[in-house]
Design a protein around this motif. Structure first.
Motif, PDB file in Angstrom:
ATOM      1  N   TYR A 110       0.846  -1.196   0.000  1.00 54.62           N
ATOM      2  CA  TYR A 110       0.000   0.000   0.000  1.00 54.62           C
ATOM      3  C   TYR A 110       0.885   1.252   0.000  1.00 54.62           C
ATOM      4  CZ  TYR A 110      -3.339  -3.554   1.592  1.00 54.62           C
ATOM      5  OH  TYR A 110      -4.113  -4.681   1.710  1.00 54.62           O
ATOM      6  N   PRO A 111       0.848   2.039  -1.107  1.00 55.60           N
ATOM      7  CA  PRO A 111       1.775   3.176  -1.224  1.00 55.60           C
ATOM      8  C   PRO A 111       1.495   4.326  -0.249  1.00 55.60           C
ATOM      9  CG  PRO A 111       0.822   2.575  -3.379  1.00 55.60           C
ATOM     10  CD  PRO A 111       0.063   1.819  -2.341  1.00 55.60           C
ATOM     11  N   ASN A 112       0.211   4.540   0.141  1.00 57.47           N
ATOM     12  CA  ASN A 112      -0.155   5.657   1.041  1.00 57.47           C
ATOM     13  C   ASN A 112       0.269   7.014   0.482  1.00 57.47           C
ATOM     14  OD1 ASN A 112      -1.217   3.820   2.945  1.00 57.47           O
ATOM     15  ND2 ASN A 112       0.844   3.446   3.724  1.00 57.47           N
ATOM     16  N   LYS A 113       0.063   7.172  -0.832  1.00 56.62           N
ATOM     17  CA  LYS A 113       0.344   8.486  -1.436  1.00 56.62           C
ATOM     18  C   LYS A 113      -0.949   9.290  -1.502  1.00 56.62           C
ATOM     19  CE  LYS A 113       4.373   7.017  -3.982  1.00 56.62           C
ATOM     20  NZ  LYS A 113       4.710   6.237  -5.183  1.00 56.62           N
ATOM     21  N   GLN A 114      -1.861   9.057  -0.605  1.00 58.30           N
ATOM     22  CA  GLN A 114      -3.158   9.712  -0.620  1.00 58.30           C
ATOM     23  C   GLN A 114      -3.348  10.513   0.663  1.00 58.30           C
ATOM     24  OE1 GLN A 114      -4.784   5.331  -0.431  1.00 58.30           O
ATOM     25  NE2 GLN A 114      -6.466   6.665   0.239  1.00 58.30           N
ATOM     26  N   ARG A 115      -4.378  11.383   0.673  1.00 56.42           N
ATOM     27  CA  ARG A 115      -4.591  12.248   1.843  1.00 56.42           C
ATOM     28  C   ARG A 115      -5.106  11.446   3.028  1.00 56.42           C
ATOM     29  NH1 ARG A 115      -9.928  14.932   1.944  1.00 56.42           N
ATOM     30  NH2 ARG A 115      -8.954  16.940   2.296  1.00 56.42           N
ATOM     31  N   ALA A 116      -5.038  12.052   4.200  1.00 53.41           N
ATOM     32  CA  ALA A 116      -5.512  11.422   5.428  1.00 53.41           C
ATOM     33  C   ALA A 116      -6.971  11.008   5.274  1.00 53.41           C
ATOM     34  CB  ALA A 116      -5.375  12.395   6.595  1.00 53.41           C
ATOM     35  N   ALA A 117      -7.289   9.799   5.720  1.00 55.42           N
ATOM     36  CA  ALA A 117      -8.677   9.326   5.636  1.00 55.42           C
ATOM     37  C   ALA A 117      -8.825   8.065   6.468  1.00 55.42           C
ATOM     38  CB  ALA A 117      -9.059   9.048   4.182  1.00 55.42           C
ATOM     39  N   SER A 118     -10.072   7.758   6.802  1.00 54.85           N
ATOM     40  CA  SER A 118     -10.396   6.540   7.558  1.00 54.85           C
ATOM     41  C   SER A 118     -10.788   5.456   6.569  1.00 54.85           C
ATOM     42  CB  SER A 118     -11.554   6.805   8.519  1.00 54.85           C
ATOM     43  OG  SER A 118     -11.183   7.776   9.462  1.00 54.85           O
ATOM     44  N   LEU A 119      -9.877   4.513   6.364  1.00 52.69           N
ATOM     45  CA  LEU A 119     -10.121   3.402   5.439  1.00 52.69           C
ATOM     46  C   LEU A 119     -10.435   2.153   6.248  1.00 52.69           C
ATOM     47  CD1 LEU A 119      -8.637   5.533   3.730  1.00 52.69           C
ATOM     48  CD2 LEU A 119      -7.293   3.724   2.711  1.00 52.69           C
ATOM     49  N   TRP A 120     -10.729   1.076   5.579  1.00 52.75           N
ATOM     50  CA  TRP A 120     -10.836  -0.218   6.254  1.00 52.75           C
ATOM     51  C   TRP A 120     -10.424  -1.301   5.284  1.00 52.75           C
ATOM     52  CZ3 TRP A 120     -15.935  -3.199   6.340  1.00 52.75           C
ATOM     53  CH2 TRP A 120     -16.865  -2.703   5.426  1.00 52.75           C
ATOM     54  N   TYR A 121     -10.013  -2.415   5.817  1.00 56.40           N
ATOM     55  CA  TYR A 121      -9.661  -3.548   4.964  1.00 56.40           C
ATOM     56  C   TYR A 121     -10.656  -4.666   5.254  1.00 56.40           C
ATOM     57  CZ  TYR A 121      -7.241  -5.183   9.203  1.00 56.40           C
ATOM     58  OH  TYR A 121      -6.946  -5.572  10.484  1.00 56.40           O
ATOM     59  N   HIS A 122     -10.962  -5.421   4.213  1.00 55.87           N
ATOM     60  CA  HIS A 122     -11.942  -6.500   4.399  1.00 55.87           C
ATOM     61  C   HIS A 122     -11.809  -7.523   3.280  1.00 55.87           C
ATOM     62  CE1 HIS A 122     -14.658  -5.012   1.207  1.00 55.87           C
ATOM     63  NE2 HIS A 122     -14.521  -3.798   1.694  1.00 55.87           N
ATOM     64  N   ASP A 123     -12.435  -8.658   3.484  1.00 55.57           N
ATOM     65  CA  ASP A 123     -12.377  -9.715   2.477  1.00 55.57           C
ATOM     66  C   ASP A 123     -13.142  -9.316   1.216  1.00 55.57           C
ATOM     67  OD1 ASP A 123     -11.891 -12.480   1.535  1.00 55.57           O
ATOM     68  OD2 ASP A 123     -14.073 -12.465   1.497  1.00 55.57           O
ATOM     69  N   HIS A 124     -12.695  -9.863   0.066  1.00 55.02           N
ATOM     70  CA  HIS A 124     -13.355  -9.578  -1.218  1.00 55.02           C
ATOM     71  C   HIS A 124     -13.363 -10.808  -2.127  1.00 55.02           C
ATOM     72  CE1 HIS A 124     -15.084  -6.683  -3.948  1.00 55.02           C
ATOM     73  NE2 HIS A 124     -14.595  -5.641  -3.298  1.00 55.02           N
ATOM     74  N   LEU A 137     -14.202 -10.738   8.987  1.00 51.81           N
ATOM     75  CA  LEU A 137     -12.992 -10.345   8.250  1.00 51.81           C
ATOM     76  C   LEU A 137     -13.036  -8.878   7.837  1.00 51.81           C
ATOM     77  CD1 LEU A 137     -12.130 -13.451   6.033  1.00 51.81           C
ATOM     78  CD2 LEU A 137     -11.072 -12.715   8.175  1.00 51.81           C
ATOM     79  N   HIS A 138     -12.916  -8.008   8.830  1.00 53.93           N
ATOM     80  CA  HIS A 138     -12.810  -6.578   8.554  1.00 53.93           C
ATOM     81  C   HIS A 138     -12.005  -5.909   9.661  1.00 53.93           C
ATOM     82  CE1 HIS A 138     -16.018  -5.643  11.522  1.00 53.93           C
ATOM     83  NE2 HIS A 138     -16.651  -6.701  11.033  1.00 53.93           N
ATOM     84  N   GLY A 139     -11.270  -4.860   9.295  1.00 53.84           N
ATOM     85  CA  GLY A 139     -10.464  -4.115  10.265  1.00 53.84           C
ATOM     86  C   GLY A 139     -10.188  -2.718   9.727  1.00 53.84           C
ATOM     87  N   LEU A 140      -9.624  -1.866  10.574  1.00 51.73           N
ATOM     88  CA  LEU A 140      -9.455  -0.461  10.207  1.00 51.73           C
ATOM     89  C   LEU A 140      -8.042  -0.156   9.736  1.00 51.73           C
ATOM     90  CD1 LEU A 140     -11.385   1.207  13.135  1.00 51.73           C
ATOM     91  CD2 LEU A 140     -12.232   0.398  10.934  1.00 51.73           C
ATOM     92  N   TYR A 141      -7.966   0.838   8.877  1.00 51.75           N
ATOM     93  CA  TYR A 141      -6.699   1.301   8.324  1.00 51.75           C
ATOM     94  C   TYR A 141      -6.805   2.818   8.257  1.00 51.75           C
ATOM     95  CZ  TYR A 141      -2.759   1.284   4.990  1.00 51.75           C
ATOM     96  OH  TYR A 141      -1.546   1.456   4.357  1.00 51.75           O
ATOM     97  N   LEU A 142      -6.078   3.502   9.126  1.00 47.79           N
ATOM     98  CA  LEU A 142      -6.213   4.955   9.248  1.00 47.79           C
ATOM     99  C   LEU A 142      -4.964   5.629   8.711  1.00 47.79           C
ATOM    100  CD1 LEU A 142      -7.586   5.016  12.924  1.00 47.79           C
ATOM    101  CD2 LEU A 142      -8.881   4.780  10.781  1.00 47.79           C
ATOM    102  N   ILE A 143      -5.167   6.522   7.757  1.00 45.77           N
ATOM    103  CA  ILE A 143      -4.030   7.269   7.186  1.00 45.77           C
ATOM    104  C   ILE A 143      -4.063   8.693   7.740  1.00 45.77           C
ATOM    105  CG2 ILE A 143      -2.902   8.063   5.066  1.00 45.77           C
ATOM    106  CD1 ILE A 143      -4.265   5.861   3.538  1.00 45.77           C
ATOM    107  N   SER A 144      -2.917   9.151   8.220  1.00 37.79           N
ATOM    108  CA  SER A 144      -2.834  10.548   8.655  1.00 37.79           C
ATOM    109  C   SER A 144      -1.860  11.280   7.740  1.00 37.79           C
ATOM    110  CB  SER A 144      -2.373  10.625  10.111  1.00 37.79           C
ATOM    111  OG  SER A 144      -1.050  10.135  10.208  1.00 37.79           O
ATOM    112  N   ASP A 145      -1.930  12.609   7.772  1.00 34.63           N
ATOM    113  CA  ASP A 145      -0.957  13.396   7.006  1.00 34.63           C
ATOM    114  C   ASP A 145      -0.659  14.689   7.757  1.00 34.63           C
ATOM    115  OD1 ASP A 145      -3.095  15.107   6.503  1.00 34.63           O
ATOM    116  OD2 ASP A 145      -3.327  14.527   4.412  1.00 34.63           O
ATOM    117  N   ALA A 146       0.298  15.453   7.232  1.00 34.41           N
ATOM    118  CA  ALA A 146       0.770  16.659   7.936  1.00 34.41           C
ATOM    119  C   ALA A 146      -0.361  17.678   8.089  1.00 34.41           C
ATOM    120  CB  ALA A 146       1.936  17.268   7.174  1.00 34.41           C
ATOM    121  N   GLU A 147      -1.186  17.827   7.076  1.00 29.49           N
ATOM    122  CA  GLU A 147      -2.272  18.808   7.128  1.00 29.49           C
ATOM    123  C   GLU A 147      -3.223  18.487   8.283  1.00 29.49           C
ATOM    124  OE1 GLU A 147      -5.523  18.290   4.353  1.00 29.49           O
ATOM    125  OE2 GLU A 147      -5.669  20.448   4.004  1.00 29.49           O
ATOM    126  N   GLU A 148      -3.570  17.218   8.380  1.00 32.16           N
ATOM    127  CA  GLU A 148      -4.509  16.817   9.425  1.00 32.16           C
ATOM    128  C   GLU A 148      -3.871  16.941  10.811  1.00 32.16           C
ATOM    129  OE1 GLU A 148      -5.095  12.718  10.125  1.00 32.16           O
ATOM    130  OE2 GLU A 148      -7.266  12.914  10.332  1.00 32.16           O
TER     131      GLU A 148
END
Ligand code: C2O
Length: 442
Positions: A110-124, A137-148
């Motif tokens: 996961y490159p994480n070249k995106q803005r801060a956001a509340s994502l989640w991962y789950h089966d597909h 089969l679900h869990g959280l993935y939280l991205i933060s950034d300098a702006e936030e």
């Protein structure tokens, strides 16, 4: 099983520690496996987990630092791990046919070249995602950034995810996958209708609708409005006041609630006005149990969103439940390309839910939750009118009530490859309400 509300303290899913860290990348490992957990007080339920916890552990990522997750499948069913809201290369997107078989493992990047956001991962995994996600089969993935991070929003122990989903737990503890009208238990972070002891101050609440097949309508029982600060794709430009939050499966809404308006000793219930008449509306009780200092604030200006894409390519999509789960008359076929486009193509998609409104509830199956992989979109119109607060900000999932039409705008990219769009009522996507989009290099 019959239950007593507010028997559990709210747990917060634990944050997973990286196995190693390099100059560019945090490396994690998880094992998908069955585990016994307590969902309803006093009962033991066998669930499918990421790493033994229900929901799975939270990954905290930072903009600009990549994450690698090695997933081991110790289950007896196929799994494919999708990062919902993640801008990732196609081979790391967890496509339905791109599964990890039992006994196998795979590393997702996961490159994480995106803005801060509340994502989640789950089966597909093909045809299995509804049951697999429902079973845990679900869990959280939280991205933060300098702006936030610069904003004075509540943080640390005062920034709390609330993963809301329904369940049916039998009196012997069995977590049974069934239609939502037979799922009377509402869970928050894996526990049935918990209580949460809060300080009399502001909290940031990251709300997720992780239900496989139902919408929720959240309000505070005393009518106190929420201050919404973020949507699926992160911070809004400005906070908006919301009395009630309609959330379809897959959607995220982040709010700030100021509990200093209550006296110590008071409680306020978060309720679901979208519960069936036969169900209890309570979801979570906030118990204000202590005073606190509070230096946090919700600034009048939160962020700057990228400009709304000016679409030149228009496409139409019709979602139907009867006589089969289809988009534009066809069910998902992994070998058929439904949309071919190119990186950088700005498009306007008109999406119609052709279901007629029902005479009476339950009407969960008549709603659709339209979700695109890879790319966030803006909602331009709902039923011919400019999008309102419900549709503000960057979205990856949009609600469609029976008979509704929305127009959304997006620019495809940043990566080329095979991706998906589908209904995020997971019984619908598992049943075929999903399409394949191939994005060709520009
Ligand atoms: Cu959260 Cu394709 O899904």
């Amino acid at each position: 099983a019959e239950t007593v509300p507010f028997a559990h303290a709210l747990p917060v899913p634990k944050t997973l520690a990286p196995l190693s860290r390099s100059a560019t990348t945090d490396v994690y490992e998880m094992r998908m496996r069955e585990a016994d957990v307590e969902i309803v007080k006093g009962l033991t339920s066998r669930v499918r987990t990421f790493d033994g916890t229900f929901p799975g552990p939270t990954i905290k990522a930072c903009h600009g630092r990549a994450v690698e997750v090695r997933q081991y499948n110790d289950l007896t069913v196929n799994a494919a791990v999708h990062l919902h809201g993640g801008e990732v290369h196609s081979e790391h997107d967890g496509l339905p046919m791109d599964v990890i078989e039992p006994g196998g493992n795979r590393t997702y990047h996961y490159p994480n070249k995106q803005r801060a956001a509340s994502l989640w991962y789950h089966d597909h995994a093909h045809h299995l995602e509804a049951e697999n996600v429902y079973k845990g089969l679900h869990g959280l993935y939280l991205i933060s950034d300098a702006e936030e991070k610069k904003l004075p929003l509540p943080r640390g122990a005062f920034d709390v995810p609330l993963v809301i989903r329904d369940a049916r737990v039998e009196s012997d503890g069995t977590l049974r996958y069934t239609r939502p009208s037979d799922c009377p238990h509402m869970l928050v972070n894996g526990k049935e209708r918990p209580y949460f002891k809060v300080a009399a101050r502001k909290y940031r609440l990251r709300l997720y609708n992780a239900c496989a097949n139902r919408y929720i309508r959240l309000r505070l029982a005393d009518g106190t409005p929420f201050t919404q600060i973020a949507s699926d794709g992160g911070l809004l430009e400005r906070p908006v006041q919301r009395d009630e939050l309609l959330m379809l499966g897959g959607e995220r809404v982040e709010v700030v609630v100021d509990f200093s308006r209550y006296a110590v000793g008071q409680s306020v219930v978060l309720e679901n006005t979208g519960a069936l008449p036969t169900e209890r509306p309570e979801v979570l009780r906030f118990d204000i149990d202590r005073r606190s200092t509070d230096n946090s604030e919700v600034p009048a200006r939160l962020s700057t969103l990228p400009p709304v894409p000016r679409g030149t390519v228009e496409r139409d999509f019709e979602l139907r439940t009867f006589p089969a789960m289809t988009i534009n008359g066809v069910s998902y076929d992994p070998d058929r390309v439904d949309v071919a486009t190119t990186v950088g193509s700005s498009e306007i998609w008109t999406i119609r839910n052709v279901e007629a409104p029902p005479a009476a509830p339950p009407d969960f199956h008549l709603y659709h939750s339209f979700h695109t992989h890879l790319t966030y979109f803006r909602v331009l119109e709902r039923n011919g009118k400019p999008a309102g607060v419900q549709d503000s900000g960057l979205k990856d999932t949009v609600c469609l009530g029976p008979g509704e039409t929305v127009k959304i705008a997006m620019t495809w990219g940043p990566y080329a490859g095979q991706y998906l769009y589908h209904c995020h009522q997971l019984g619908h996507s598992s049943g075929g309400q999903m399409g394949r989009i191939d994005i060709n290099p520009a």
